[in-house]
Design an enzyme around this catalytic site. Structure first.
Site, PDB file in Angstrom:
ATOM      1  N   TYR A  24       0.842  -1.199   0.000  1.00 32.14           N
ATOM      2  CA  TYR A  24       0.000   0.000   0.000  1.00 32.14           C
ATOM      3  C   TYR A  24       0.876   1.249   0.000  1.00 32.14           C
ATOM      4  CZ  TYR A  24      -2.752   3.896   1.620  1.00 32.14           C
ATOM      5  OH  TYR A  24      -3.298   5.149   1.729  1.00 32.14           O
ATOM      6  N   SER A 106      -2.601  13.811   7.366  1.00 38.94           N
ATOM      7  CA  SER A 106      -3.584  13.345   6.391  1.00 38.94           C
ATOM      8  C   SER A 106      -4.989  13.324   6.983  1.00 38.94           C
ATOM      9  CB  SER A 106      -3.203  11.928   5.949  1.00 38.94           C
ATOM     10  OG  SER A 106      -4.242  11.350   5.182  1.00 38.94           O
ATOM     11  N   TYR A 129      -9.428  15.954   2.277  1.00 39.69           N
ATOM     12  CA  TYR A 129     -10.240  15.383   1.200  1.00 39.69           C
ATOM     13  C   TYR A 129     -11.655  15.923   1.386  1.00 39.69           C
ATOM     14  CZ  TYR A 129      -6.704  11.895  -0.038  1.00 39.69           C
ATOM     15  OH  TYR A 129      -5.570  11.277  -0.468  1.00 39.69           O
ATOM     16  N   THR A 155      -6.347  18.474  -1.258  1.00 36.34           N
ATOM     17  CA  THR A 155      -5.961  17.535  -2.322  1.00 36.34           C
ATOM     18  C   THR A 155      -7.006  17.588  -3.439  1.00 36.34           C
ATOM     19  OG1 THR A 155      -4.743  16.081  -0.845  1.00 36.34           O
ATOM     20  CG2 THR A 155      -5.565  15.098  -2.863  1.00 36.34           C
ATOM     21  N   LYS A 230      -3.114  21.234  -3.550  1.00 38.72           N
ATOM     22  CA  LYS A 230      -2.142  20.140  -3.689  1.00 38.72           C
ATOM     23  C   LYS A 230      -2.569  19.204  -4.820  1.00 38.72           C
ATOM     24  CE  LYS A 230      -0.031  16.361  -1.058  1.00 38.72           C
ATOM     25  NZ  LYS A 230      -0.511  15.159  -1.789  1.00 38.72           N
ATOM     26  N   SER A 252       2.262  18.154  -7.209  1.00 40.37           N
ATOM     27  CA  SER A 252       2.212  16.778  -6.705  1.00 40.37           C
ATOM     28  C   SER A 252       1.470  15.911  -7.702  1.00 40.37           C
ATOM     29  CB  SER A 252       1.471  16.762  -5.358  1.00 40.37           C
ATOM     30  OG  SER A 252       1.150  15.445  -4.969  1.00 40.37           O
ATOM     31  N   HIS A 254       0.554  12.922  -6.440  1.00 41.67           N
ATOM     32  CA  HIS A 254       0.010  12.013  -5.429  1.00 41.67           C
ATOM     33  C   HIS A 254       0.915  10.790  -5.260  1.00 41.67           C
ATOM     34  CE1 HIS A 254      -4.000  11.567  -3.259  1.00 41.67           C
ATOM     35  NE2 HIS A 254      -3.312  10.519  -2.857  1.00 41.67           N
ATOM     36  N   GLY A 286       7.161  14.814  -4.092  1.00 41.16           N
ATOM     37  CA  GLY A 286       7.274  13.625  -4.936  1.00 41.16           C
ATOM     38  C   GLY A 286       8.691  13.309  -5.360  1.00 41.16           C
ATOM     39  N   GLY A 287       9.175  12.143  -4.944  1.00 38.55           N
ATOM     40  CA  GLY A 287      10.439  11.616  -5.453  1.00 38.55           C
ATOM     41  C   GLY A 287      11.696  12.066  -4.735  1.00 38.55           C
ATOM     42  N   ARG A 289      14.599  12.028  -2.387  1.00 42.73           N
ATOM     43  CA  ARG A 289      15.268  11.040  -1.523  1.00 42.73           C
ATOM     44  C   ARG A 289      16.660  11.488  -1.102  1.00 42.73           C
ATOM     45  NH1 ARG A 289      10.813   9.832  -2.058  1.00 42.73           N
ATOM     46  NH2 ARG A 289       9.831   7.830  -2.519  1.00 42.73           N
TER      47      ARG A 289
END
EC number: 1.1.3.15
Length: 369
Positions: A24, A106, A129, A155, A230, A252, A254, A286-287, A289
């Site tokens: 998940y 969230s 949401y 979002t 977002k 984003s 998501h 996003g992404g 690292r």
């Protein structure tokens, strides 16, 4: 094994977590092309470091919506963190506060806004949401406001849930001992088992597909909190966000979990920044690292970045200590990147410090002999 970078926590989390939970958190939509691209696109941006600059003092502090933070690295909203570790969002809130940065909670957290507020001081945003029942939304926004949250991250890319095939195969559902804590008293905290993904069925039943720009304006009538939009990936939607009164934009996709084959967020960033024309801050989610990724995002005009998966993977691996560690690792890598690029403060990071593969003239194919 000594963990020396953020990526290594994913493998540890994979060993520790049940397959349904790890899948998940880790998986993306459909072919997962965008999931790979969110990472790979960073490798198509190279540095143009400047030398012989006194970098004995480096200042990474910044302000976001008027709040001073220690670095431009913040925590993105990730759902259901108690699936990763029994302390869940409590651990994340404490780690963010200790690092002097912002945590975004969230809507689908396994700890409520009040519970997270009870962990102590900290700058926190609330991700929203929009449910079909607007009373639920208004109630939740007011609770976040009362609990001291400082902004709403709306979002906007989830009128329906993306097709996440791992969740379908695993018949994903929230473990029975957990609930979506913010909705517990409203009989919306449980997720039923389904023939495919329990979350997809939950979203289909509860989330408002008719959400539109009018609703960004409606939100401003029920709260004084600034609204961050977002899920923006285009110049057109950046302009519409500003027209609708957004205080900021989060670029984003998501976590590549919604529409596959959208660009990596780092690829979409510059278009959005140019459209915003400095009227509101633009953030990247996003992404990221590495500290080098943070620098590249700022060089392309981001005011800061949000990290998601590294938080849940480090949480699963080492609890609060794991999250503290990734925030410290990213901070140290970013500081080193600044020093080696000749930048002493965030405002010294410019587009001239990088070159992207889309800046370069692409060679013509060789003529056939």
């Amino acid at each position: 094994m000594e963990v020396t970078n953020v990526m290594e926590y994913e493998a540890i989390a994979k060993q520790k977590l049940p397959k349904m939970v790890f899948d998940y958190y880790a998986s993306g939509a459909e072919d997962q092309w965008t999931l790979q691209e969110n990472r790979n696109a960073f490798s198509r941006i190279l540095f143009r470091p400047r030398i012989l600059i006194d970098v004995s003092k480096i200042d990474m502090t910044t302000t976001v919506l008027g709040f001073k933070i220690s670095m431009p690295i913040m925590i993105a909203p990730t759902a259901m963190q108690k699936m990763a570790h029994h302390e869940g969002e409590y651990a994340t809130a404490r780690a963010a506060s200790a690092a002097g940065t912002i945590m975004t909670l969230s809507s689908w957290a396994t700890s409520s806004v009040e519970e997270v507020a009870s962990t102590g001081p900290g700058i926190r945003f609330f991700q929203l949401y929009v449910y079909k029942d607007r009373n639920v939304v208004a109630q939740l926004v007011r609770r976040a406001e009362r609990a001291g949250f400082k902004a709403i991250a709306l979002t906007v890319d989830t009128p329906r849930l993306g097709r996440r095939e791992a969740d379908i195969k695993n018949r994903f559902t929230l473990p029975p001992f957990l609930t979506l804590k913010n909705f517990e008293g409203l009989d919306l905290g449980k997720m039923d088992k389904a023939n495919d993904s329990g979350l997809a069925s939950y979203v289909a039943g509860q989330i408002d597909r008719s959400l539109s720009w009018k609703d960004v304006q409606w939100l401003q009538t029920i709260t004084k909190l600034p609204i961050l939009v977002k899920g923006v990936l285009t110049a057109e939607d950046a302009r519409l966000s500003i027209q609708a009164g957004a205080a900021g934009i989060i670029v984003s996709n998501h976590g590549a979990r919604q529409l596959d084959y959208v660009p990596a967020t780092i690829m979409a960033l510059e278009e959005v920044v140019k459209a915003a024309q400095g009227r509101v801050p633009v953030f990247l989610d996003g992404g990221v690292r590495r500290g080098t990724d943070v620098f590249k995002a700022l060089a392309l005009g981001a005011s800061g970045i949000f990290i998601g998966r590294p938080v849940v993977f480090s949480l699963a691996s080492e609890g609060e200590a794991g999250i503290r560690k990734i925030l410290q690792m990213l901070r140290e890598e970013f500081e080193l990147t600044m020093a080696l690029s000749g930048c002493r403060s965030l405002k010294e990071i410019t587009r001239n410090h990088i070159v992207t593969d889309w800046d370069l003239p692409h060679p013509l194919p060789a003529p056939r002999l």
